[in-house]
Design an enzyme around this catalytic site. Sequence first.
Site, PDB file in Angstrom:
ATOM      1  N   SER A 142       9.602 -34.889  -7.232  1.00  0.00           N
ATOM      2  CA  SER A 142      10.803 -35.642  -6.855  1.00  0.00           C
ATOM      3  C   SER A 142      10.698 -36.092  -5.414  1.00  0.00           C
ATOM      4  O   SER A 142      10.046 -35.429  -4.593  1.00  0.00           O
ATOM      5  CB  SER A 142      12.050 -34.759  -7.018  1.00  0.00           C
ATOM      6  OG  SER A 142      13.187 -35.367  -6.421  1.00  0.00           O
ATOM      7  N   TYR A 155      15.690 -26.464  -5.508  1.00  0.00           N
ATOM      8  CA  TYR A 155      15.093 -27.598  -6.214  1.00  0.00           C
ATOM      9  C   TYR A 155      14.022 -28.262  -5.350  1.00  0.00           C
ATOM     10  O   TYR A 155      12.930 -28.580  -5.826  1.00  0.00           O
ATOM     11  CB  TYR A 155      16.193 -28.594  -6.578  1.00  0.00           C
ATOM     12  CG  TYR A 155      15.743 -29.752  -7.434  1.00  0.00           C
ATOM     13  CD1 TYR A 155      15.495 -29.586  -8.787  1.00  0.00           C
ATOM     14  CD2 TYR A 155      15.599 -31.034  -6.884  1.00  0.00           C
ATOM     15  CE1 TYR A 155      15.101 -30.651  -9.582  1.00  0.00           C
ATOM     16  CE2 TYR A 155      15.207 -32.101  -7.669  1.00  0.00           C
ATOM     17  CZ  TYR A 155      14.960 -31.911  -9.017  1.00  0.00           C
ATOM     18  OH  TYR A 155      14.563 -32.974  -9.796  1.00  0.00           O
ATOM     19  N   LYS A 159       9.994 -28.525  -6.190  1.00  0.00           N
ATOM     20  CA  LYS A 159       9.327 -29.819  -6.325  1.00  0.00           C
ATOM     21  C   LYS A 159       8.234 -29.996  -5.274  1.00  0.00           C
ATOM     22  O   LYS A 159       7.184 -30.607  -5.541  1.00  0.00           O
ATOM     23  CB  LYS A 159      10.358 -30.944  -6.244  1.00  0.00           C
ATOM     24  CG  LYS A 159      11.312 -30.980  -7.437  1.00  0.00           C
ATOM     25  CD  LYS A 159      10.565 -31.189  -8.746  1.00  0.00           C
ATOM     26  CE  LYS A 159      11.505 -31.426  -9.906  1.00  0.00           C
ATOM     27  NZ  LYS A 159      10.778 -31.658 -11.191  1.00  0.00           N
TER      28      LYS A 159
END
Length: 249
Positions: A142, A155, A159
Amino acid sequence: MADRRVALVTGGSRGIGRAISIALAREGLQVVVNYTAQEGAAEETVGAITAAGGSATALRFDVSDAAAVNRAIQQIVDENGRLDVVVNNAGIAIDGLLLRLKDEDWARVLDVNLTGALHVARAAARHLLKARESGRLINITSVVGEMGNAGQVSYVAAKAGLIGMTRALARELASRGITVNAVSPGFVETDMTAAHVTGAAREELLARIPLGRIGRPEEVAEAVRFLASLEAGYITGQVLRCNGGLLIG
């Protein structure tokens, strides 16, 4: 069946995963659509593929469960005779500022997004090695894994870890002709984006994207389709950004 390349797409039932599954099937690959809970969505994805003349099956397993992953990968190979392309797309986000971040939420996000990708890569590796020059491992990371984002420390960490894993495995598997790359989407119209980017935050985000719009799942899927192709055999260890210019350089 044995002559057709076989692809596994984790988290392939919805959003970006569904678009990737459809794009790979359109290229003639036999696609295994992984899901954890959304059986109906997975069957809808399989139905869309078969209605368009492609071939796909749905397979339920949790990428964070190493034993379940091992069984699933073996089942895929037993049923199809091979495994050529693996797309690590499964992911979750549990947002929260650092001072409110729960240990169990941190662990769950990393278990699915990062450790889950490791489980799949490890279980699939020996089969990708047999595929040799047709073998492809593609990790979906991401833009926030490269630039950070407030309130998403777990998160972002997962990533960013995927990018490091991609580069390490690219070096490890290159001698057998296997390519390992990552696709780094920006903000894309999915259920996750709809839930986490709303109102004024969405308008502020749009103002920061040079192309002035949110991306479409199909645009990310096209990047994956290319990296999965035989024509991309000299590209490895790379992060292909698909973010509308939100991060450049």
